[in-house]
Scaffold this motif. Structure first.
Motif, PDB file in Angstrom:
ATOM      1  N   LEU A 170       5.020   6.095   7.904  1.00 43.79           N
ATOM      2  CA  LEU A 170       3.823   5.726   8.659  1.00 43.79           C
ATOM      3  C   LEU A 170       4.057   6.039  10.130  1.00 43.79           C
ATOM      4  O   LEU A 170       5.162   5.830  10.643  1.00 43.79           O
TER       5      LEU A 170
ATOM      6  N   ASP B  60     -10.888   5.414   5.784  1.00 42.44           N
ATOM      7  CA  ASP B  60     -10.367   5.336   4.415  1.00 42.44           C
ATOM      8  C   ASP B  60     -11.459   5.633   3.390  1.00 42.44           C
ATOM      9  O   ASP B  60     -11.206   6.240   2.354  1.00 42.44           O
TER      10      ASP B  60
ATOM     11  N   ALA C 226       0.755   2.217  12.890  1.00 45.56           N
ATOM     12  CA  ALA C 226       0.064   2.089  11.597  1.00 45.56           C
ATOM     13  C   ALA C 226       0.852   1.100  10.740  1.00 45.56           C
ATOM     14  O   ALA C 226       2.081   1.152  10.707  1.00 45.56           O
ATOM     15  N   TYR C 227       0.133   0.194  10.086  1.00 42.65           N
ATOM     16  CA  TYR C 227       0.805  -0.846   9.303  1.00 42.65           C
ATOM     17  C   TYR C 227       0.286  -0.850   7.874  1.00 42.65           C
ATOM     18  O   TYR C 227      -0.896  -0.584   7.637  1.00 42.65           O
ATOM     19  N   PRO C 228       1.167  -1.160   6.935  1.00 40.23           N
ATOM     20  CA  PRO C 228       0.727  -1.192   5.537  1.00 40.23           C
ATOM     21  C   PRO C 228      -0.103  -2.441   5.229  1.00 40.23           C
ATOM     22  O   PRO C 228      -0.189  -3.351   6.056  1.00 40.23           O
TER      23      PRO C 228
ATOM     24  N   PRO D 210       1.512   4.963   1.608  1.00 45.67           N
ATOM     25  CA  PRO D 210       1.415   5.230   3.054  1.00 45.67           C
ATOM     26  C   PRO D 210       0.042   5.737   3.498  1.00 45.67           C
ATOM     27  O   PRO D 210      -0.328   5.564   4.646  1.00 45.67           O
TER      28      PRO D 210
ATOM     29  N   TYR E 280       8.697   1.364   5.378  1.00 47.94           N
ATOM     30  CA  TYR E 280       7.822   2.534   5.525  1.00 47.94           C
ATOM     31  C   TYR E 280       8.325   3.473   6.628  1.00 47.94           C
ATOM     32  O   TYR E 280       7.593   4.365   7.042  1.00 47.94           O
TER      33      TYR E 280
ATOM     34  N   ARG F 241      -1.387  -5.665  11.874  1.00 47.76           N
ATOM     35  CA  ARG F 241      -0.605  -6.238  10.772  1.00 47.76           C
ATOM     36  C   ARG F 241      -1.423  -7.254   9.975  1.00 47.76           C
ATOM     37  O   ARG F 241      -0.880  -8.009   9.205  1.00 47.76           O
TER      38      ARG F 241
ATOM     39  N   SER G  74       0.817  -1.218   0.000  1.00 47.27           N
ATOM     40  CA  SER G  74       0.000   0.000   0.000  1.00 47.27           C
ATOM     41  C   SER G  74       0.847   1.262   0.000  1.00 47.27           C
ATOM     42  O   SER G  74       1.977   1.276   0.503  1.00 47.27           O
TER      43      SER G  74
ATOM     44  N   THR H  32       7.625  -3.325   7.286  1.00 46.16           N
ATOM     45  CA  THR H  32       7.287  -2.091   8.004  1.00 46.16           C
ATOM     46  C   THR H  32       8.505  -1.150   8.050  1.00 46.16           C
ATOM     47  O   THR H  32       8.343   0.059   8.004  1.00 46.16           O
TER      48      THR H  32
ATOM     49  N   HIS I 101      -3.458   2.497   5.405  1.00 55.21           N
ATOM     50  CA  HIS I 101      -2.802   1.694   6.441  1.00 55.21           C
ATOM     51  C   HIS I 101      -3.854   1.199   7.401  1.00 55.21           C
ATOM     52  O   HIS I 101      -5.012   1.612   7.357  1.00 55.21           O
ATOM     53  N   ARG I 102      -3.456   0.289   8.261  1.00 56.70           N
ATOM     54  CA  ARG I 102      -4.357  -0.259   9.276  1.00 56.70           C
ATOM     55  C   ARG I 102      -3.687  -0.248  10.628  1.00 56.70           C
ATOM     56  O   ARG I 102      -2.469  -0.094  10.712  1.00 56.70           O
TER      57      ARG I 102
END
Ligand SMILES: Nc1ncnc2c1ncn2[C@@H]1O[C@H](COP(=O)(O)OP(=O)(O)OP(=O)(O)O)[C@@H](O)[C@H]1O
Ligand SMILES: [Mg+2]
Length: 577
Positions: A281, A537, A285-287, A245, A277, A252, A243, A274, A248-249
């Motif tokens: 990020l 989002d 926050a995780y991709p 930046p 990023y 993980r 993704s 991670t 993100h969620r």
């Protein structure tokens, strides 16, 4: 290779342990068997979250009649003979354990026909004990049905979570294998309803869009690197999607790694991702990612975990660095192409260490067209898409109020955006573009849905069938005043076709039988309603689209889309008295 019992010294070297913990483990093992049998289509059915029934059908090689009993014996496999082969496994299975373990805790029925044999066989087992066998005519391939899983192990049954949780686990098993094998067509049905389908087109982008969602896919980048084998170097391939930046969620759970076609959990790989990023990020926050790693089979040890979910690399650092640099390179390339990699989320994340410059805090994604048609969605090369001119300043979404309004701030004050009116405007603009380009995209319904109309509506539908076709409806007469919906416009989600069509017909009757009226009515009924909670989002995507909408101020029905409270109004309000 025929199925045979493994020698004891080989068995001793296999990572042992309980492989069947829950319905999803069964699905995983049966899918792996189907893939090893070179299936091109795999169909999965579940009932009651898999407790009552699990059925996996494949069109792979099938099992020879003479070998089928052996297939259910522990340590009987066609995939491994000698201990040395354990160092370079090329198949997903190798322990010869899965079928035996599954059959031991369920009522199992297998129907299988080997592609070189004329007749198939049906075999039943009860808690692992062989039951009736009978020859049957069947297509080449296997259908394995597992009923009443854990019926004889009540302790394990007790550990199962709610149907909903089990279904989610099963979904992710299927989704992961669909990602790893885009050339295989997967379908998952829960209690008779289709939950997932992949086309088997071989296009990873198609599957990523289906698994992560179209809007998320918009914010994902292709990642690719191919390390050629050189002296002392190992051939290491990385491909997939990760993704940008701004997507993100908080966990993980959308990071998926595959090593030589096997879904693996590996905290070092996740950490490498991670790390790529870092600075992009904020903490926590995780991709999102689906990354396929390929390497020589002797470079990775898959025999380290009873469920084969973990692997060990001969040189972990090498893999770690390769992942990090491939993802980093993709992010950099995207930034150079104009995607706003330094997203506002990043600016927000930095604010603890001194506020970012004011201008930066307004900036966010410049990835455009979150509501584009599916055909365009499938193109991974998003960065070059032409931008429409801005009609609103860049807005930063702060949240949602009353499940009806999106709160955003811009350089000159606050914006309260009516989610329903704004979405209606965007859908209408989209439909107008679609109509100019020859019609709106549609999607076939999983099962044709029939609906009945009042006699005058049915007559009007006959008269205006052309307009409905342009909007993406594929309808068919099915008796007096009864119709079948074979395909529906992409932008509908979940509404009953009868209700949608009745609404459009009433607008056509009152406002004119034009494509414009039909598009307006469809936008009205498809738009996000008030009362609907939105994910952050989704709100960002909606606002990003509104910022470049040619007529952002009102919905086509005339409703206001937003109220702007200027900074002056705000400070006047607080300074009064
Ligand atoms: N769907 C299938 N199509 C064709 N052959 C199959 C299928 N499922 C199982 N088999 C055959 O039955 C054998 C036993 O399957 P099982 O899953 O128990 O063991 P495995 O796949 O060899 O190893 P593992 O326990 O690691 O999965 C396989 O080696 C394979 O030859
Ligand atoms: Mg197996």
């Amino acid at each position: 290779m025929p199925i045979a019992m493994l020698a004891e010294e080989v068995v001793d070297r296999i990572a042992a342990g309980e492989a069947i913990e829950r319905p999803a483990s069964v699905v995983k093992e049966l899918i792996e068997n189907a893939i090893d049998a070179a299936a091109t289509a795999i169909h999965i059915e579940t009932e009651a979250g898999g407790r009552k029934l699990l059925r996996v059908s494949d069109n792979g090689s099938g099992i020879r009649r003479g070998e089928i009993e052996l297939a259910f014996k522990r340590h009987a496999t066609s995939k491994l003979r000698h201990a040395e082969e354990l160092t370079a496994i090329r198949s997903l299975g190798f322990r010869g354990e899965a079928l035996a373990s599954i059959a031991a805790v369920s009522q199992t029925t297998i129907i299988t026909r080997h592609r070189d044999e004329k007749m198939g066989l049906r075999l039943q087992l009860q808690a692992g004990v062989l039951g009736r066998q009978q020859p049957v005519g069947a297509p080449a391939g296997s259908v394995i049905t597992i009923e009443n899983l854990f019926f004889n192990t009540p302790a394990r049954l007790k550990f199962l979570k709610t149907d909903h949780t089990e279904k989610r686990q099963i979904y992710w098993v299927v989704a992961r294998y669909a990602l790893a094998y885009p050339q295989i067509a997967f379908a998952l049905l829960n209690d008779g309803r289709e939950r997932f389908r992949s086309s088997g087109s071989g296009q990873l982008a198609d599957v990523v869009a289906r698994v992560f969602g179209l809007r998320e896919f918009k914010h994902m980048l292709p990642v690719w690197s191919d390390e050629a084998p050189r002296l002392g170097r190992v051939a290491l391939g990385i491909s997939g999607f990760a993704s940008l930046p701004q997507l993100h969620r908080a966990s993980r759970d959308r990071i998926n790694f595959f090593v030589n076609g096997r879904a693996v959990q590996d905290s070092a790989l996740t950490h490498a991702l991670t790390q790529a990023y870092a600075g992009l990020l904020s903490p926590g926050a995780y991709p999102l990612a689906a990354l396929m790693l390929t390497m020589p089979p002797d470079f990775v040890d898959v025999n380290v975990h009873p469920t084969k979910a973990e692997v060990r690399f001969r040189d972990q650092q090498l893999v770690f660095r390769a992942v990090q640099s491939a993802v980093r390179a993709a992010l950099q390339a995207a930034a150079e192409h104009g995607a706003d990699v330094d997203s506002w989320a990043v600016a927000g994340g930095r604010s603890g260490r001194g506020s970012p410059p004011l201008e930066a805090s307004w900036r966010h994604s410049s990835v455009e067209d979150p509501f584009n048609s599916y055909a365009q969605d499938n193109m991974p090369e998003r960065a070059d898409a032409p931008l429409r001119p801005r009609t609103l300043p860049p807005l930063r979404v702060l949240g949602q109020a009353g499940a009806a309004y999106i709160i955003a701030e811009g350089p000159a004050g606050l914006y309260l955006v009516d989610q329903n009116a704004a979405h209606e405007r965007l859908l209408y603009q989209q439909l107008r573009r679609d109509l100019e380009n020859g019609g709106a995209p549609s999607q076939a319904t999983a099962e044709s849905q029939s609906f009945v109309l009042a006699a005058d509506d049915a007559a009007l539908l006959d008269e205006t069938a052309g307009l409905f076709a342009q909007l993406g409806f594929e309808l068919e007469g099915f008796g007096p005043n009864t119709f079948l919906a074979r395909a529906l416009p992409n932008l509908l989600c979940g509404q009953a076709p009868g209700d949608v069509i009745t609404h459009i017909l009433s607008r056509l009757r009152n406002k004119g039988k034009t494509a414009q009226c039909a598009a307006l009515a469809l936008a009205e009924i498809a738009a996000t309603k008030r009362g609907q909670m939105l994910q952050i989002d989704d709100m960002r995507a909606l606002i990003a689209e509104l910022e470049r909408c040619p007529e952002p101020h009102s919905a086509p029905s005339g409703k206001k889309t937003f109220v702007h409270i200027t900074s002056e109004q705000l400070s006047a309000e607080f300074q009064r008295a």
